[in-house]
Scaffold this motif. Structure first.
Motif, PDB file in Angstrom:
ATOM      1  N   LEU A 181      11.469   0.546  -5.020  1.00 38.32           N
ATOM      2  CA  LEU A 181      10.024   0.648  -4.936  1.00 38.32           C
ATOM      3  C   LEU A 181       9.426  -0.736  -5.185  1.00 38.32           C
ATOM      4  CD1 LEU A 181       9.527   3.927  -7.026  1.00 38.32           C
ATOM      5  CD2 LEU A 181       9.254   3.691  -4.551  1.00 38.32           C
ATOM      6  N   PRO A 182       8.181  -0.950  -4.780  1.00 38.89           N
ATOM      7  CA  PRO A 182       7.577  -2.273  -4.962  1.00 38.89           C
ATOM      8  C   PRO A 182       7.053  -2.524  -6.374  1.00 38.89           C
ATOM      9  CG  PRO A 182       6.032  -0.834  -3.844  1.00 38.89           C
ATOM     10  CD  PRO A 182       7.314  -0.055  -3.980  1.00 38.89           C
ATOM     11  N   LEU A 183       7.432  -1.684  -7.334  1.00 40.35           N
ATOM     12  CA  LEU A 183       7.011  -1.834  -8.719  1.00 40.35           C
ATOM     13  C   LEU A 183       8.233  -1.784  -9.626  1.00 40.35           C
ATOM     14  CD1 LEU A 183       3.930   0.573  -8.701  1.00 40.35           C
ATOM     15  CD2 LEU A 183       3.849  -1.919  -8.945  1.00 40.35           C
ATOM     16  N   ALA A 184       8.329  -2.723 -10.535  1.00 36.85           N
ATOM     17  CA  ALA A 184       9.444  -2.744 -11.479  1.00 36.85           C
ATOM     18  C   ALA A 184       9.325  -1.572 -12.450  1.00 36.85           C
ATOM     19  CB  ALA A 184       9.458  -4.063 -12.254  1.00 36.85           C
ATOM     20  N   GLY A 185      10.461  -0.988 -12.814  1.00 30.16           N
ATOM     21  CA  GLY A 185      10.459   0.110 -13.768  1.00 30.16           C
ATOM     22  C   GLY A 185       9.761   1.354 -13.273  1.00 30.16           C
ATOM     23  N   VAL A 221       0.871  -1.180   0.000  1.00 33.26           N
ATOM     24  CA  VAL A 221       0.000   0.000   0.000  1.00 33.26           C
ATOM     25  C   VAL A 221       0.904   1.223   0.000  1.00 33.26           C
ATOM     26  CG1 VAL A 221      -1.742   1.306   1.271  1.00 33.26           C
ATOM     27  CG2 VAL A 221      -1.842  -1.204   1.230  1.00 33.26           C
ATOM     28  N   ILE A 222       0.671   2.138  -0.939  1.00 33.20           N
ATOM     29  CA  ILE A 222       1.508   3.330  -1.079  1.00 33.20           C
ATOM     30  C   ILE A 222       0.681   4.582  -0.782  1.00 33.20           C
ATOM     31  CG2 ILE A 222       2.893   4.726  -2.662  1.00 33.20           C
ATOM     32  CD1 ILE A 222       3.622   2.204  -4.161  1.00 33.20           C
ATOM     33  N   ARG A 223       1.187   5.407   0.105  1.00 40.68           N
ATOM     34  CA  ARG A 223       0.569   6.707   0.389  1.00 40.68           C
ATOM     35  C   ARG A 223       1.452   7.800  -0.183  1.00 40.68           C
ATOM     36  NH1 ARG A 223      -0.953   9.481   6.264  1.00 40.68           N
ATOM     37  NH2 ARG A 223      -2.003  11.320   5.384  1.00 40.68           N
ATOM     38  N   TYR A 277      -4.597  -7.455   4.742  1.00 36.31           N
ATOM     39  CA  TYR A 277      -3.674  -8.213   3.909  1.00 36.31           C
ATOM     40  C   TYR A 277      -2.263  -8.319   4.494  1.00 36.31           C
ATOM     41  CZ  TYR A 277      -7.323  -7.721   0.391  1.00 36.31           C
ATOM     42  OH  TYR A 277      -8.525  -7.767  -0.300  1.00 36.31           O
ATOM     43  N   GLN A 278      -2.043  -7.701   5.659  1.00 35.10           N
ATOM     44  CA  GLN A 278      -0.693  -7.680   6.228  1.00 35.10           C
ATOM     45  C   GLN A 278       0.312  -7.180   5.183  1.00 35.10           C
ATOM     46  OE1 GLN A 278      -0.207  -8.420   9.707  1.00 35.10           O
ATOM     47  NE2 GLN A 278      -2.392  -8.071   9.381  1.00 35.10           N
ATOM     48  N   ALA A 279      -0.086  -6.115   4.509  1.00 33.64           N
ATOM     49  CA  ALA A 279       0.695  -5.570   3.392  1.00 33.64           C
ATOM     50  C   ALA A 279       1.818  -4.676   3.903  1.00 33.64           C
ATOM     51  CB  ALA A 279      -0.220  -4.780   2.459  1.00 33.64           C
ATOM     52  N   GLN A 280       2.806  -4.488   3.044  1.00 35.60           N
ATOM     53  CA  GLN A 280       3.897  -3.546   3.328  1.00 35.60           C
ATOM     54  C   GLN A 280       3.411  -2.124   3.053  1.00 35.60           C
ATOM     55  OE1 GLN A 280       7.311  -3.986   4.473  1.00 35.60           O
ATOM     56  NE2 GLN A 280       6.871  -1.808   4.710  1.00 35.60           N
ATOM     57  N   TYR A 281       3.734  -1.203   3.960  1.00 34.44           N
ATOM     58  CA  TYR A 281       3.295   0.185   3.834  1.00 34.44           C
ATOM     59  C   TYR A 281       4.462   1.054   3.384  1.00 34.44           C
ATOM     60  CZ  TYR A 281       0.288   4.179   5.101  1.00 34.44           C
ATOM     61  OH  TYR A 281      -0.503   5.300   5.081  1.00 34.44           O
ATOM     62  N   TRP A 282       4.192   1.922   2.407  1.00 37.74           N
ATOM     63  CA  TRP A 282       5.182   2.847   1.870  1.00 37.74           C
ATOM     64  C   TRP A 282       4.610   4.258   2.004  1.00 37.74           C
ATOM     65  CZ3 TRP A 282       9.622   0.741  -0.683  1.00 37.74           C
ATOM     66  CH2 TRP A 282       9.575  -0.646  -0.857  1.00 37.74           C
ATOM     67  N   VAL A 283       5.370   5.177   2.620  1.00 36.98           N
ATOM     68  CA  VAL A 283       4.854   6.524   2.860  1.00 36.98           C
ATOM     69  C   VAL A 283       5.904   7.570   2.493  1.00 36.98           C
ATOM     70  CG1 VAL A 283       3.292   5.800   4.697  1.00 36.98           C
ATOM     71  CG2 VAL A 283       5.605   6.504   5.268  1.00 36.98           C
ATOM     72  N   MET A 284       5.406   8.747   2.139  1.00 40.73           N
ATOM     73  CA  MET A 284       6.290   9.861   1.860  1.00 40.73           C
ATOM     74  C   MET A 284       6.953  10.353   3.147  1.00 40.73           C
ATOM     75  SD  MET A 284       6.296  10.494  -1.372  1.00 40.73           S
ATOM     76  CE  MET A 284       7.081  12.111  -1.353  1.00 40.73           C
ATOM     77  N   PRO A 285       8.172  10.876   3.058  1.00 34.60           N
ATOM     78  CA  PRO A 285       8.816  11.452   4.242  1.00 34.60           C
ATOM     79  C   PRO A 285       7.943  12.543   4.862  1.00 34.60           C
ATOM     80  CG  PRO A 285      10.351  11.337   2.400  1.00 34.60           C
ATOM     81  CD  PRO A 285       9.003  10.998   1.847  1.00 34.60           C
ATOM     82  N   GLY A 286       7.835  12.524   6.178  1.00 34.97           N
ATOM     83  CA  GLY A 286       7.044  13.532   6.870  1.00 34.97           C
ATOM     84  C   GLY A 286       5.637  13.100   7.196  1.00 34.97           C
ATOM     85  N   LEU A 287       5.216  11.922   6.691  1.00 33.92           N
ATOM     86  CA  LEU A 287       3.888  11.412   6.994  1.00 33.92           C
ATOM     87  C   LEU A 287       3.974  10.367   8.101  1.00 33.92           C
ATOM     88  CD1 LEU A 287       2.285  11.030   3.445  1.00 33.92           C
ATOM     89  CD2 LEU A 287       2.025  12.899   5.077  1.00 33.92           C
ATOM     90  N   GLU A 288       2.968  10.353   8.954  1.00 36.10           N
ATOM     91  CA  GLU A 288       2.942   9.415  10.070  1.00 36.10           C
ATOM     92  C   GLU A 288       2.599   8.022   9.553  1.00 36.10           C
ATOM     93  OE1 GLU A 288       3.423   8.407  14.036  1.00 36.10           O
ATOM     94  OE2 GLU A 288       3.659  10.390  13.123  1.00 36.10           O
ATOM     95  N   PRO A 289       3.475   7.033   9.759  1.00 33.08           N
ATOM     96  CA  PRO A 289       3.197   5.686   9.262  1.00 33.08           C
ATOM     97  C   PRO A 289       2.112   4.991  10.070  1.00 33.08           C
ATOM     98  CG  PRO A 289       5.211   5.671  10.530  1.00 33.08           C
ATOM     99  CD  PRO A 289       4.778   7.109  10.430  1.00 33.08           C
TER     100      PRO A 289
END
Length: 236
Positions: free
Chosen positions: A120-124, A76-78, A94-106
């Protein structure tokens, strides 16, 4: 049991580009002491059996079944400070991996911080980060199909209001200039106060398509359309 915001009204998941899907749903919030209801988009990118969610929108049981039929949610990307309402629901389900921008509360302790040049979790894919914005905001650049931008609030393509708007929000947002193709989000622009140099860097990217957190997919001529808006909003 952990409580999450309920699912709001939404449409069906549509494949708008190969292995890139979009679903539009409602958002209800209070801004400037006023009630608002408008639409927002969740973007889903599939790689093999993996699904990566961007700008999450909680789906109802039928929508979740359709999502599960596409693959397994792994990430999941924010991308923006003004989104994230439904991230915790998907992280828990889903017990998914979380990706957040710097400065955002995880939302979870093992969250990963997005950064330009980092994996990143996406190729290319690569991350574009707004450097001058007062609010954390990023855009994913997929190097496929001529280039695809996956945006949050900075880029919007609301051509007209849809069924997820209440009348009061539609009227206010018409007056505020929201329904402008290939636009920079008016509220985000006011709150974030980005500098022109960010949009010079953004325009230098190669892309044909843009999928945003709000509005319709902009296909084929996204670079030309958004460049025109950047010139209008940030004249030299």
């Amino acid at each position: 049991m952990t409580s999450f915001p309920p699912a709001l009204a939404h449409g069906t998941i549509e494949e708008v580009l190969p292995e890139v899907f979009l679903v539009t749903g409602a958002m209800e919030t209070v801004l400037m002491e006023l009630d608002w209801q408008f639409s927002r988009n969740m973007i889903i990118v599939r790689e093999g059996e993996r699904l990566v969610l961007i700008n999450s929108v909680r789906l109802d049981d039928q929508g979740l079944a359709a999502l599960d039929s596409l693959g397994q949610v792994t990430d999941v990307i924010r991308l923006g400070a003004l989104h994230g309402r439904d991230d915790a629901f998907y992280l828990d389900r889903y017990q998914a991996q979380y990706w957040v921008m710097p400065g955002l509360e995880p939302e979870q302790q093992d969250s990963k911080t997005l950064a330009e040049g980092s994996p990143l979790p996406l190729a290319g894919a690569s991350l574009f980060q707004f450097k001058t914005s007062k609010l954390p905001e990023g855009i994913l650049h997929l190097q496929r199909d001529g280039g695809i931008l996956l945006a949050c609030d900075a880029l919007q393509n609301w051509v007209q209001p849809d069924e997820h708007f209440c009348d009061a929000s539609r009227q206010r947002m018409e007056q505020m200039g929201f329904f402008t193709p290939a636009n920079v989000g008016p509220v985000w622009l006011q709150a974030a106060e980005p500098g022109a140099e960010d949009f010079v860097r953004l325009r230098a990217l190669t892309f044909r398509h843009a999928l945003c957190g709000h509005g319709e997919p902009l296909l084929e001529d996204a670079h030309t359309a958004f460049s025109s808006s950047f010139n209008r909003l940030f004249p030299c």
